[in-house]
Design a protein around this motif. Structure first.
Motif, short mmCIF file in Angstrom:
data_model
loop_
_atom_site.label_atom_id
_atom_site.label_comp_id
_atom_site.label_asym_id
_atom_site.label_seq_id
_atom_site.Cartn_x
_atom_site.Cartn_y
_atom_site.Cartn_z
N MET A 1 0.82 -1.20 0.00
CA MET A 1 0.00 0.00 0.00
C MET A 1 0.87 1.26 0.00
O MET A 1 0.61 2.18 -0.77
CB MET A 1 -0.92 -0.02 1.23
N VAL A 2 1.85 1.28 0.88
CA VAL A 2 2.74 2.44 0.96
C VAL A 2 3.55 2.56 -0.32
O VAL A 2 3.78 3.65 -0.83
CB VAL A 2 3.68 2.32 2.19
N ARG A 3 3.94 1.43 -0.86
CA ARG A 3 4.74 1.42 -2.08
C ARG A 3 3.92 1.98 -3.26
O ARG A 3 4.43 2.74 -4.07
CB ARG A 3 5.17 -0.02 -2.36
N THR A 4 2.65 1.61 -3.33
CA THR A 4 1.77 2.11 -4.39
C THR A 4 1.59 3.62 -4.27
O THR A 4 1.64 4.34 -5.28
CB THR A 4 0.40 1.41 -4.33
N LYS A 5 1.40 4.11 -3.07
CA LYS A 5 1.24 5.55 -2.86
C LYS A 5 2.51 6.30 -3.24
O LYS A 5 2.46 7.38 -3.82
CB LYS A 5 0.87 5.85 -1.40
N LEU A 6 3.65 5.71 -2.91
CA LEU A 6 4.92 6.33 -3.26
C LEU A 6 5.11 6.40 -4.77
O LEU A 6 5.51 7.44 -5.31
CB LEU A 6 6.08 5.54 -2.63
N ILE A 7 4.75 5.33 -5.46
CA ILE A 7 4.85 5.32 -6.92
C ILE A 7 3.91 6.34 -7.53
O ILE A 7 4.28 7.08 -8.45
CB ILE A 7 4.59 3.89 -7.47
N LEU A 8 2.69 6.43 -7.04
CA LEU A 8 1.73 7.41 -7.55
C LEU A 8 2.19 8.84 -7.28
O LEU A 8 2.02 9.73 -8.12
CB LEU A 8 0.36 7.17 -6.94
N ALA A 9 2.79 9.07 -6.11
CA ALA A 9 3.30 10.40 -5.80
C ALA A 9 4.45 10.78 -6.73
O ALA A 9 4.53 11.92 -7.21
CB ALA A 9 3.76 10.45 -4.34
N ILE A 10 5.32 9.83 -7.01
CA ILE A 10 6.44 10.09 -7.92
C ILE A 10 5.92 10.39 -9.32
O ILE A 10 6.40 11.31 -10.00
CB ILE A 10 7.43 8.90 -7.92
N ILE A 11 4.93 9.63 -9.78
CA ILE A 11 4.34 9.87 -11.10
C ILE A 11 3.70 11.26 -11.16
O ILE A 11 3.85 11.98 -12.14
CB ILE A 11 3.32 8.77 -11.45
N ALA A 12 3.01 11.65 -10.09
CA ALA A 12 2.38 12.97 -10.06
C ALA A 12 3.43 14.09 -10.11
O ALA A 12 3.24 15.09 -10.80
CB ALA A 12 1.53 13.11 -8.79
N VAL A 13 4.53 13.91 -9.40
CA VAL A 13 5.60 14.91 -9.41
C VAL A 13 6.22 15.00 -10.80
O VAL A 13 6.45 16.11 -11.31
CB VAL A 13 6.67 14.57 -8.35
N VAL A 14 6.46 13.88 -11.45
CA VAL A 14 7.05 13.88 -12.78
C VAL A 14 6.12 14.56 -13.78
O VAL A 14 6.56 15.37 -14.61
CB VAL A 14 7.38 12.43 -13.23
N ILE A 15 4.83 14.27 -13.71
CA ILE A 15 3.86 14.90 -14.63
C ILE A 15 3.79 16.40 -14.38
O ILE A 15 3.74 17.19 -15.33
CB ILE A 15 2.48 14.24 -14.48
N SER A 16 3.81 16.83 -13.13
CA SER A 16 3.73 18.27 -12.85
C SER A 16 4.98 18.99 -13.33
O SER A 16 4.88 20.09 -13.89
CB SER A 16 3.49 18.51 -11.36
N PHE A 17 6.14 18.40 -13.14
CA PHE A 17 7.37 19.03 -13.65
C PHE A 17 7.37 19.07 -15.17
O PHE A 17 7.81 20.04 -15.77
CB PHE A 17 8.61 18.30 -13.15
N SER A 18 6.88 18.02 -15.79
CA SER A 18 6.82 18.00 -17.26
C SER A 18 5.88 19.08 -17.79
O SER A 18 6.21 19.77 -18.76
CB SER A 18 6.34 16.63 -17.75
#
Length: 58
Positions: A1-18
């Protein structure tokens, strides 16, 4: 669960920077085009066709 949230947070950060980078590049390109037109003169003011004569500046 924590791992999934971490992956989703990283994806969100990458999309926002892009998205931010893309917006910055587009706005900078438009500003460069405006500076180019201001320095060299716009080609829209002096059409080469359409029945109007070209204005010659010396």
């Amino acid at each position: 669960m924590v791992r999934t949230k971490l992956i989703l947070a990283i994806i969100a950060v990458v999309i926002s920077f892009s998205a931010t980078s893309l917006w910055f590049l587009i706005s900078e390109r438009q500003e460069a085009q405006k500076r180019h037109e201001k320095f060299f003169g716009s080609t829209k003011e002096y059409p080469t066709s359409g029945g109007e004569k070209m204005k010659i500046e010396w």
